[in-house]
Design a protein around this motif. Structure first.
Motif, mmCIF file in Angstrom:
data_model
loop_
_atom_site.group_PDB
_atom_site.id
_atom_site.type_symbol
_atom_site.label_atom_id
_atom_site.label_comp_id
_atom_site.label_asym_id
_atom_site.label_seq_id
_atom_site.Cartn_x
_atom_site.Cartn_y
_atom_site.Cartn_z
ATOM 1 N N ASP A 31 27.784 36.062 6.714
ATOM 2 C CA ASP A 31 26.438 35.809 7.221
ATOM 3 C C ASP A 31 26.002 34.395 6.870
ATOM 4 N N VAL A 32 25.246 33.774 7.769
ATOM 5 C CA VAL A 32 24.714 32.425 7.567
ATOM 6 C C VAL A 32 23.235 32.436 7.930
ATOM 7 N N SER A 33 22.416 31.800 7.100
ATOM 8 C CA SER A 33 20.970 31.777 7.318
ATOM 9 C C SER A 33 20.597 30.838 8.450
ATOM 10 N N VAL A 34 19.593 31.232 9.221
ATOM 11 C CA VAL A 34 19.108 30.401 10.318
ATOM 12 C C VAL A 34 18.530 29.085 9.816
ATOM 13 N N PHE A 35 18.040 29.066 8.561
ATOM 14 C CA PHE A 35 17.430 27.853 8.027
ATOM 15 C C PHE A 35 18.460 26.768 7.731
ATOM 16 N N TYR B 170 23.376 34.911 0.376
ATOM 17 C CA TYR B 170 23.918 34.104 1.468
ATOM 18 C C TYR B 170 22.905 33.081 1.973
ATOM 19 N N TYR B 171 21.632 33.262 1.642
ATOM 20 C CA TYR B 171 20.623 32.246 1.973
ATOM 21 C C TYR B 171 20.974 30.916 1.300
ATOM 22 N N LEU B 172 21.276 30.945 0.004
ATOM 23 C CA LEU B 172 21.655 29.727 -0.711
ATOM 24 C C LEU B 172 23.052 29.262 -0.310
ATOM 25 N N ARG B 173 23.973 30.180 -0.175
ATOM 26 C CA ARG B 173 25.341 29.800 0.192
ATOM 27 C C ARG B 173 25.374 29.132 1.558
ATOM 28 N N SER B 174 24.476 29.541 2.458
ATOM 29 C CA SER B 174 24.440 28.949 3.798
ATOM 30 C C SER B 174 24.119 27.464 3.745
ATOM 31 N N PHE B 175 23.215 27.078 2.848
ATOM 32 C CA PHE B 175 22.895 25.666 2.713
ATOM 33 C C PHE B 175 24.088 24.888 2.159
ATOM 34 N N ALA B 176 24.892 25.546 1.329
ATOM 35 C CA ALA B 176 26.117 24.895 0.861
ATOM 36 C C ALA B 176 27.098 24.719 2.010
ATOM 37 N N TYR B 177 27.270 25.775 2.841
ATOM 38 C CA TYR B 177 28.162 25.654 4.000
ATOM 39 C C TYR B 177 27.734 24.483 4.886
ATOM 40 N N GLY C 114 17.627 36.651 6.758
ATOM 41 C CA GLY C 114 17.454 37.146 5.396
ATOM 42 C C GLY C 114 18.351 36.423 4.415
ATOM 43 N N GLY C 115 18.971 37.222 3.517
ATOM 44 C CA GLY C 115 19.951 36.652 2.601
ATOM 45 C C GLY C 115 19.418 36.158 1.280
ATOM 46 N N THR C 116 18.194 36.540 0.898
ATOM 47 C CA THR C 116 17.630 36.047 -0.353
ATOM 48 C C THR C 116 17.881 36.995 -1.521
ATOM 49 N N THR C 117 18.625 38.074 -1.301
ATOM 50 C CA THR C 117 18.877 39.047 -2.367
ATOM 51 C C THR C 117 20.354 39.074 -2.740
ATOM 52 N N ASP C 118 20.614 39.502 -3.964
ATOM 53 C CA ASP C 118 21.975 39.624 -4.476
ATOM 54 C C ASP C 118 22.568 40.944 -3.987
ATOM 55 N N ALA D 226 29.351 23.305 14.873
ATOM 56 C CA ALA D 226 30.615 23.959 15.217
ATOM 57 C C ALA D 226 31.232 24.646 13.999
ATOM 58 N N SER D 227 31.162 23.986 12.839
ATOM 59 C CA SER D 227 31.733 24.597 11.635
ATOM 60 C C SER D 227 30.947 25.845 11.237
ATOM 61 N N LEU D 228 29.618 25.815 11.391
ATOM 62 C CA LEU D 228 28.812 26.998 11.089
ATOM 63 C C LEU D 228 29.134 28.139 12.049
ATOM 64 N N ARG D 229 29.392 27.784 13.295
ATOM 65 C CA ARG D 229 29.776 28.812 14.279
ATOM 66 C C ARG D 229 31.056 29.510 13.840
ATOM 67 N N VAL D 230 31.998 28.758 13.315
ATOM 68 C CA VAL D 230 33.246 29.355 12.824
ATOM 69 C C VAL D 230 32.978 30.205 11.586
ATOM 70 N N ILE D 231 32.137 29.701 10.682
ATOM 71 C CA ILE D 231 31.851 30.408 9.429
ATOM 72 C C ILE D 231 31.171 31.747 9.704
#
Length: 751
Positions: free
Chosen positions: A226-230, A299-306, A41-45, A216-221
């Motif tokens: 929350d981090v999006s699967v995409f 977090y959907y958008l933030r995940s792509f930044a991570y 998920g993660g597409t909502t504020d 590995a960095s995403l695993r730590v984050i």
């Protein structure tokens, strides 16, 4: 800094390679299970009204907000006694399951909303409690026991929980397939570009280091947020794409120095002092563009930044540290294993053929600077025409239709869309707070009556009963008890409208405009879309200001000009608008749907997608801008002749940029083969943006506009010129007195 880096890599190259191997091995171990920790998920504020309503419902009404739907198909009709008995047995069995609450079915409630118009389908709706991960685990355990044939009925599973689970599973399959497609094709293109299997392997090695390091960095984050699967899809695309970009640029410069007579150590040091500086600068520019997504609360958008920032920085670090060490160990064997020799009649001395790419780009540059107005007007007209459909864009939310047509959840919800009078799985939630016992029934009844009169509302279920068209159609009873708790109540508004249509958004606004006797929060899918668009509109100016402002500062430090950065931003925005127009024409309007995988045409574009694409594509276009400008600026500093600098810059960088764009496009098209429409749009849209930027913008528009501007390209106020003199960064070193540039350039080695 780059001199110290050069001394480090040339002093202990084998130690660096050993440490890089340890890093990669550790990253593989640490990031191996990252996919299982990512969310769908993660597409909502989180701060939006709809999100507050969702949290309040989850806290006060565990039985509210159904996210699981069992579609019961009965050829004999849902009212057949045998069908009804089996359906009631399934309903009671589901109600007894752990972590499942609020089970309601047509056979219990006799609600027309849970029965199809043809009488062949009935619904059992429920809520699987817990976090996304917990709900997914519960559903995974339950689904096999309910899916399939049960005597006179057949059961299929839908609902938000099932959609999320299928999206995650399909995304993993798509990613594995994309990697199988992209890696061999990337290697093949690099072999054709480098004409050496050894040289071709180097960017792939850098790409693999970037990918496993980012995992590995995403695993730590995921331990903190929350981090999006995409995000994994972007990791693969940028990991390979940027590694090839940086690898091409560094290896090309190294081979240029090597073939010019420099020993390997000197060639590496010169490469890092020139191309290495440009790679670091480019990586910083791309990271800045991607970091703009951190300003959005989804977090959907933030995940792509991570993922994007991690992969860019790791790819750049590997290209600046590991790649030079590999070049030193290989030395002149960088040209070994020329696999294209059998296709050429007469290999050039040293095992390489003349650089036809450089000659072609020189001819293109000469043609463009000769008729700049013609080329500039033609390119702008093409981009404007391509971008015109974006004026008719309609935004929506991601739903079941992003899944392939044969996906179970898609089929279930398509039956509901086609055969049910209302949308029981897409109801709007109106949560009332501070309702005391004395006024609860009267006020709720009055409010529900008003809501039931709104256009697009089929019925309103509340603790005071069920209302339709302004009248009570069902007295309050045991089934209505779940709509109230101490101090709070909620009303379930069942619409007849498409869940994410403009009409459903208008209904949300209409509900919020209705005066209420108590504070209310409006939630549900359509409300989330309204809030998402409002949040994007609110944060987008700040994101654009940060991204464009910092990018212009970086380009100023590189060029010493205020005109060139402004020109770059305007042309990149024009190019991206054309990409968005093509996206609307294909995915919103449905053109080429059969050719591109027979996706479901929804009539809208996901609201978060243009923001995501703009940040990623803007960063990549600036990546190419830096590569081209670095060589143009290098030659201009040497000669003071803008026209000749443009031709020289295209000759030296055109092959690198087009080769890098070709590889990145292959990777993005592989991502675009996804069965999930959202990822198909992202992959194919970014591939189009990359190709258009490399060919139309870098190859035609940038040189023609720079030719028209002439010496004005390099203008800056006096104080800024002095600032650049102290802190500026360039590949070519300080300006020298202009010298003549011969019309015939020496043949350079292949990139």
């Amino acid at each position: 800094m780059f001199e110290r880096l050069a001394r480090l890599t040339t002093a202990r190259p084998r130690l660096i390679l050993f440490l890089a191997l340890l890093f990669a091995a550790g990253a593989v171990v640490l990031g191996g299970g990252v996919a299982d920790r990512l969310q769908g998920g993660g597409t909502t504020d989180p701060a939006a009204e709809s999100s507050q309503a969702a949290r309040l419902l989850d806290r006060e009404f565990a039985a509210g907000r159904p996210n699981l739907a069992l579609l019961v198909k009965a050829d004999a009709g849902v009212d057949d006694p045998a069908v009804a008995a089996e359906a009631e047995r399934l309903t009671e069995r589901l109600a007894a399951e752990h972590d499942v609450q609020g089970v309601t079915s047509y056979w219990q409630a006799k609600s027309p909303a849970l029965r199809s118009e043809n009488g062949r389908y009935g619904l059992v709706v429920a809520r699987v409690t817990g976090t996304e991960t917990e709900a997914d685990d519960t559903l995974k355990a339950l689904a096999p026991h309910y899916r399939g044939s049960h005597g006179p009925v057949d059961v299929s599973i839908g609902g938000a929980a099932q959609i999320r689970a299928e999206v995650q599973d399909t995304s993993r399959e798509d990613l594995a397939r994309a990697e199988v497609i992209a890696l061999p094709l990337t290697l093949l293109i690099l072999v054709l570009v480098f004409r050496s299997a050894v040289a071709a392997l180097l960017p792939v090695i850098i790409g693999l280091i970037a990918i496993v390091g980012t995992n590995a960095s995403l695993r730590v984050i995921t331990g903190f947020t929350d981090v999006s699967v995409f995000a994994l899809n972007l990791t693969t695309a940028l990991g390979l794409g940027l590694a090839v970009d940086y690898g091409l640029f560094i290896v090309r410069r190294y081979r240029e120095e090597l073939h010019g007579g420099a020993p390997p150590t000197t060639a590496v040091r010169t490469t890092l002092a020139t191309a290495g500086r440009t790679v670091a600068f480019s990586a910083l520019t791309v990271a800045v563009a991607l970091s703009a997504m951190l300003l959005f609360p989804m977090y959907y958008l933030r995940s792509f930044a991570y993922a994007g920032i991690s992969v860019v920085l790791i790819a750049a670090a590997a290209a600046l540290v590991v790649l030079p060490a590999l070049l030193l160990v290989l030395g002149k064997r960088i040209d070994a294993l020329d696999l294209t020799r059998i296709f050429r009649r007469r290999p050039a001395a040293g095992g390489t053929a003349p650089d036809a790419s450089g000659r072609r780009w020189r001819r293109i540059g000469e043609a463009v600077v000769k008729r700049p107005i013609v080329f500039a007007v033609t390119a702008v007209a093409f981009l404007v025409a391509l971008g015109a459909p974006f004026l008719g864009v309609t935004f929506g939310n991601i739903d079941d239709r992003q899944l392939p047509k044969d996906a179970e959840a898609h089929q279930v919800h398509q039956v509901i869309r086609d055969g049910f009078t209302s949308r029981p799985t897409g109801e709007l939630d109106v949560v009332a707070q501070g309702v005391d016992g004395k006024s609860r029934t009267t006020d709720i009844a009055s409010y529900a009556t008003t809501l039931s009169r709104l256009d697009g509302v089929v019925r309103v279920n509340s603790s005071a009963g069920t209302y339709a068209e302004g009248r009570l159609v069902q007295q309050p009873g045991p089934a209505h008890a779940r709509y109230t708790t101490t101090g709070a109540s909620y009303l379930a508004v069942e619409p007849s409208l498409e869940d994410v249509s403009p009409e459903s958004q208008d209904l949300v606004r209409a509900i919020r405009d209705v005066p209420s006797p108590f504070p209310v929060l409006v939630g549900g899918g359509a409300a989330e879309l309204v809030d998402t668009q409002d949040t994007l509109a609110d944060r987008l100016p700040y994101a654009l200001l940060a991204m464009v402002g910092v990018t212009m500062i970086l380009l100023f430090l590189m060029t010493g000009s205020v005109v060139v950065p402004l020109k770059a931003v305007v042309l990149n925005t024009l190019s991206l608008s054309a990409t968005f127009g093509a996206l609307v024409w294909v995915f919103q309007d449905g053109h080429l749907s059969g050719l591109l995988g027979d996706f479901t045409v929804t009539g809208f574009i996901p609201a978060t997608l243009p923001v995501l694409m703009f940040c990623v594509a803007f960063g990549l276009s600036m990546d190419y801008e830096v590569f081209v400008l670095s060589r143009i600026k290098e030659e201009y500093d040497r000669t003071g002749d803008t026209t000749r600098a443009i031709v020289f810059g295209l000759q030296r960088s055109g092959g690198v940029v087009t080769a890098a764009a070709a590889v990145l496009s292959v990777v993005l098209v592989a991502i675009g083969t996804s069965q999930i429409t959202n990822m198909k749009m992202l992959g194919l849209g970014l591939a189009l943006a990359v190709l258009m930027d490399a060919i139309v913008v870098r190859g035609v528009l940038v040189p023609s506009v720079m030719r028209l501007l002439g010496r004005a390209n390099w203008w800056a106020p006096g104080p800024l010129r002095r600032l650049h003199g102290r802190f500026g960064i360039s590949e070519g070193g300080p300006p020298a007195a202009p010298v003549a540039v011969p019309r015939t350039h020496r043949t350079e080695e292949p990139v």
